[in-house]
Design an enzyme around this catalytic site. Structure first.
Site, PDB file in Angstrom:
ATOM      1  CG  ASP A 339      -0.013  -0.057   2.461  1.00 53.08           C
ATOM      2  OD1 ASP A 339       0.788  -0.542   2.607  1.00 53.08           O
ATOM      3  OD2 ASP A 339      -0.667   0.596   3.538  1.00 53.08           O
ATOM      4  CG  HIS A 657      -1.230  -7.127  -1.674  1.00 51.34           C
ATOM      5  ND1 HIS A 657      -2.425  -7.377  -2.217  1.00 51.34           N
ATOM      6  CD2 HIS A 657      -1.354  -5.875  -1.085  1.00 51.34           C
ATOM      7  CE1 HIS A 657      -3.213  -6.096  -2.050  1.00 51.34           C
ATOM      8  NE2 HIS A 657      -2.419  -5.391  -1.178  1.00 51.34           N
ATOM      9  CG  ASP A 705       3.625 -16.082  -5.639  1.00 49.19           C
ATOM     10  OD1 ASP A 705       3.584 -15.018  -5.021  1.00 49.19           O
ATOM     11  OD2 ASP A 705       4.320 -16.503  -6.523  1.00 49.19           O
ATOM     12  CD  GLU A 714       0.686  -5.879   2.078  1.00 45.97           C
ATOM     13  OE1 GLU A 714      -0.339  -6.239   2.792  1.00 45.97           O
ATOM     14  OE2 GLU A 714       0.689  -4.601   1.841  1.00 45.97           O
TER      15      GLU A 714
HETATM   16  O1  9MR Z   1       1.919  -6.715   9.569  1.00 42.24           O
HETATM   17  C1  9MR Z   1       0.718  -6.206  10.108  1.00 42.24           C
HETATM   18  C2  9MR Z   1       0.174  -7.371  10.973  1.00 42.24           C
HETATM   19  O2  9MR Z   1       0.802  -7.848  12.143  1.00 42.24           O
HETATM   20  C3  9MR Z   1      -1.240  -7.128  11.459  1.00 42.24           C
HETATM   21  O3  9MR Z   1      -1.796  -8.230  12.176  1.00 42.24           O
HETATM   22  C4  9MR Z   1      -2.300  -6.574  10.294  1.00 42.24           C
HETATM   23  C5  9MR Z   1      -3.534  -6.272  10.559  1.00 42.24           C
HETATM   24  O4  9MR Z   1      -3.518  -5.208  11.522  1.00 42.24           O
HETATM   25  O5  9MR Z   1      -1.442  -5.778   9.608  1.00 42.24           O
HETATM   26  C6  9MR Z   1      -0.362  -6.025   8.959  1.00 42.24           C
HETATM   27  O6  9MR Z   1       0.181  -4.858   8.349  1.00 42.24           O
HETATM   28  C7  9MR Z   1      -0.169  -4.380   7.245  1.00 42.24           C
HETATM   29  C8  9MR Z   1      -0.740  -2.927   7.311  1.00 42.24           C
HETATM   30  O7  9MR Z   1      -1.787  -2.984   8.416  1.00 42.24           O
HETATM   31  C9  9MR Z   1      -1.091  -2.092   6.191  1.00 42.24           C
HETATM   32  N1  9MR Z   1       0.048  -2.129   5.210  1.00 42.24           N
HETATM   33  C10 9MR Z   1       0.319  -3.625   4.927  1.00 42.24           C
HETATM   34  C11 9MR Z   1       0.939  -4.493   6.125  1.00 42.24           C
HETATM   35  C12 9MR Z   1       1.173  -5.791   5.840  1.00 42.24           C
HETATM   36  O8  9MR Z   1       0.317  -6.737   5.515  1.00 42.24           O
END
Ligand code: 9MR
Length: 841
Positions: A339, A657, A705, A714
């Site tokens: 993102d 992602h 994947d 991601e």
């Molecule tokens: O890495 C994060 C994970 O530990 C959390 O459980 C999750 C939900 O809050 O969010 C992950 O982080 C994401 C973030 O919220 C937005 N950018 C991408 C991150 C990786 O998926």
């Protein structure tokens, strides 16, 4: 979720859009994922103006008033398959408070939004069940079920449950292609390291294995060890140990039970490129700067978020309404993940791990290694890359004179989630600063304190700026110790909420103490429950669990803590724990939990950091072997027979992602760069693709994947950072030599000191010609020396024997000395010494 409903005589509305009775379609397969909200709200989505929540087992949302059109507020689910001519039974329960008329549609997900089914359910406060049938006029893999709820002058509340779309074809059953049943590290093994593989088989007694070289000639053989059924994969497995074979070569294969593994190498230089690739990941992740195609062929792109339309940031970013009345220039930094958000808590651990990779072995990181715009400026590239993020973290601090001055804003990101693909410079969303939080503030304090000591030899002004910001952040966090980020603030960006920041306090105090040596920070460290508590949780450390960072720093970076020996010992205890977990695991994973976390690969790697640190502290081979074996899991010795690092191994993640490495969606765009880690198996499978394809997965199988699987696949800045740390450790030949160094300060005066160094040869062979290397903690500089030629590059000092004392006999010693200057901070003795490239002790 089935539950008691007050309205016993619920109104059943049946709207037959086709003559086929509902019962026939009712027998078909279910197409809706999580229509009962037993697993939270995913994969349901909502427009940016609502927040989805599960309440009493139903999905509910407050619908804002004052919108004009039904489609101004939507709750929906994507990717529903429809088969032309098939009849479907569509059912749901819904309520409206106060009563409202809603719109239920099954439609094309893009313009012209063709509706295959439409109904206007009259929603009541007590709630009703609705049932409809319709026949699909087209075949489609990605129809959308949406509830359009906008157009009301007044706000109201909508709830729904038991959403079901039955009929059509059986949903696709996903069978991952796991290739041969002999699972190896597809990149390979180090000649002197452990070499283990895992065989998946139904056999329960030992089987023969054979190791073959590239010519197909058998070079070693032995018997497998049956290990029973592995919980993390549900597979019956055996382990294979071919560690006795040390001969380098490429194209080896391992055969057992009639299956032959994918090829792998046995090479000394196996990991030489991985740390560089893992670190090169960061430059094209940068915001606020053009990515030059000349530096990253195929990855060039315009600068993102520099205030050029259609971007709306990040040069003058306002707060969310009601949070502040100033704007900040927060241009720069790294995009967090796939993102376009930038989050201080996650930026914190990432930049810290980059700086720690450097701090562990400063001599390994010279200028020019990463091919970035700053290469050639005389400073290590890894520090230049870290600085790009650190400058951003500094910019997130609330300015003087404003409420909460000194705190850091938790994050900055888009107002609403954007779709894929979307290059950063094309993101049209408004950007907003979210409220300051204690966690973000302490991340800033910790990283700025660390940056202050690491940048001291290169840029005194930047070091001083960081130290001042760290002190200010620390004071602000102490004054506001419980400002938590809102766990529901997850629209347009991740929430990154954390309801316990005592660990961030400990980490920040540890960094501030190491850098300043001051009593306030020492007292805080010693009094923290994390200082003596067992911080080595099974699941490992991450952005929300940072006490371990404080502990590792206090153990490895020279400091004058009174109980330092105990701190060091505690790291070894942590390593023993992960070692035991790894040894019990038939896939050799130092992470064994009943459900794998989001980003499990980064937790595995962080546990390897603890094991590696124990090796650094003790020199005991078992810890280094454990790190090497742990990496096998990441590079292919796993249930999916899959490497999680792009470009490493025959079958490797390549569709992580990301909004700009979106080749899976647009062939004009690139895949992620070589050296990009995928988050890895995540038992909670929150995204639509994983929900559809991986239901009921055993932990190791909860991965796909696919670019749309944001919960399992991601890429992030905080997952590549332990990859960089661990691979730098693996690339370090790390050989020990028979030397002992005594480094003693004889005297000091304001701004200066004098030191004597004795090198002892405790081995059996004479050392003819020696070079001793160490690095200083901060801005110390050697001046006049005697008994050796002493020179310095950044923090790294090299002393060379001269004529009369360049030979050290077995049992003998040489002595030399120097005067040094020490502009500020403590002057602890260095602890790590290398003689002729090999580490002493
Ligand atoms: O890495 C994060 C994970 O530990 C959390 O459980 C999750 C939900 O809050 O969010 C992950 O982080 C994401 C973030 O919220 C937005 N950018 C991408 C991150 C990786 O998926």
């Amino acid at each position: 979720m089935k539950r008691y409903r007050a309205a016993l005589l619920a109104l059943i509305t049946t709207l037959a859009l086709s003559p086929v009775p509902a019962a026939a379609a009712d027998e078909g397969p279910e197409q809706i994922v999580n229509g009962t909200f037993d697993t939270g709200t995913a994969p349901w989505w909502g427009t940016a103006n609502i927040t989805l929540a599960v309440e009493d087992g139903r999905l509910c949302a407050d619908i804002p008033g004052g919108t004009a059109n039904p489609w101004d507020v939507i709750i929906g689910q994507d990717n529903l398959p429809l088969v032309a001519g098939e009849t479907y039974a569509y059912r749901f329960y819904a309520s409206g408070t106060p009563a409202k008329v809603g719109k239920a549609l099954i439609q094309l997900p893009v313009d012209p939004w063709t509706q295959y089914f439409a109904a206007n359910p009259e929603l009541s406060v007590s709630g009703n069940d609705y049932a409809y049938t319709f026949t699909a006029p087209v075949s489609l893999t990605n129809a959308q079920a949406v509830f359009q709820l906008g157009g009301s002058a007044e706000p109201w509340r909508f709830c729904m449950d038991d959403v079901s779309l039955k009929g059509g074809a059986e949903p696709e059953v996903y069978e991952p292609d796991t290739g041969p049943r002999v699972r190896v590290n597809m990149v390979g093994y180090l000649p002197a390291g452990p070499k283990k593989a895992t065989l998946v088989t139904s056999e329960t007694s030992a089987l023969e294995w054979e190791l073959k070289n590239a010519d197909g000639k058998t070079v070693a053989r032995g018997s497998t060890v049956p290990r029973g059924v592995d919980d993390s994969s549900g597979q019956n497995v055996h382990t294979i140990d071919f560690g006795a074979h040390r001969k380098p070569g490429t194209g080896y294969t391992l055969t057992a039970d009639g299956e032959t593994s994918r090829p792998f190498d046995i090479e000394e230089d196996l990991y030489d490129e991985l740390p560089t690739d893992a670190l090169k990941f960061y430059y094209p992740q940068r915001s606020g700067i053009e990515i030059l195609d000349s530096l990253r062929p195929g990855y060039g792109r315009p600068a993102g978020h520099v205030g050029v339309a259609p971007n709306q940031g990040d040069v003058e970013v306002p707060c969310q309404p009601g949070v502040c009345d100033y704007t900040l220039n927060v241009k720069g930094g790294w995009y967090d993940a796939g993102d376009h958000g930038k989050y201080v808590v996650n930026g914190g651990i990432s930049v810290h791990q980059l700086m720690s990779t450097y701090e562990r072995d400063k001599a390994a990181f010279r200028d020019g290694r990463l091919n970035i715009p700053e290469s050639g400026n005389g400073r290590p590239d890894i520090l230049d890359e870290a600085r790009w993020e650190q400058e951003f973290l500094l910019s997130m601090q609330v300015p003087d004179g404003e409420p909460l001055a000194g705190m850091a804003h938790h994050k900055i990101h888009d107002q609403a989630w954007t779709g894929l693909p979307l290059l950063p410079h094309l993101d049209p969303q408004p950007r907003e600063l979210h409220p300051p939080s204690t966690a973000a503030t302490l991340n800033l304090a910790a990283t700025a304190a660390q940056a202050a000591r690491l940048f001291a030899p290169y840029d005194a002004a930047f070091a001083a700026k960081n130290l001042a910001a760290a002190r200010k952040a620390w004071a602000a966090a102490k004054a506001n110790p419980e400002k938590y980020a809102d766990p529901n603030d997850g629209v347009g960006g991740g929430a990154y909420s954390d309801g316990n920041v005592s660990d961030e306090f400990y980490w920040a105090a540890a960094e501030l103490f190491i850098t300043t040596g001051e009593k306030e920070f020492k007292d805080f460290v010693l009094a923290s429950p994390h200082h003596t508590g067992d911080v080595w949780r099974d699941r490992g450390f991450d952005w929300g669990n940072t006490a371990q960072l404080g502990r590792l720093e206090l153990a490895t970076v020279p400091n004058a803590l009174p109980d330092r020996a105990r701190v060091r010992q505690s790291v070894v205890q942590g390593a023993e724990k992960y070692l035991a977990i790894q040894q019990a695991h038939p896939y050799g994973i130092p992470y064994d939990v009943p459900d794998y976390d989001w980003g499990s690969n980064n937790l595995v790697l962080n546990n390897l950091v603890v094991l590696a640190t124990a090796y650094d502290l003790t020199g005991k081979e078992k810890y280094r072997a454990a790190v090497r074996e742990g990496m096998d899991y990441i590079l292919g010795r796993n249930a999916l027979n899959q490497s999680y690092v792009t470009g490493y191994g025959e079958v490797a993640s390549k569709n992580q992602h990301s909004r700009w490495y979106a080749r899976q969606l647009n062939p004009e765009l690139p895949n992620p760069p070589r050296g990009t880690l995928a988050g890895g198996p995540n038992s909670a499978i929150q995204d639509p693709v994983a929900q559809r394809l991986l239901q009921g997965c055993k932990p190791q199988f909860c991965y796909i994947d696919d670019i749309e699987s944001w919960a399992t696949n991601e890429l992030t800045i905080n997952w590549n950072s332990p990859l960089a740390w661990v691979s730098a450790f693996l690339a370090d030949r790390g050989e020990r030599s028979d030397c002992k160094v005594r480094y003693s300060a004889h005297g000091s005066w304001p701004g200066g000191f004098t030191t004597q160094v004795v090198i002892e040869n405790v081995g059996k062979k004479a050392v003819d010609g020696w070079q001793l290397r160490w690095s200083f903690l901060a801005g110390q500089q050697v001046g006049h020396s005697w008994g050796a030629e002493v020179s310095q590059d950044g923090s790294v000092v090299t002393a060379k024997g001269t004529g009369w004392n360049d030979r050290i006999k077995p049992g003998g010693a040489v002595t030399f000395g120097f005067n040094g200057t020490n502009p500020s901070g403590p002057n602890p003795a260095p602890e790590v010494f290398h003689v002729n490239g090999a580490r002493c002790g």
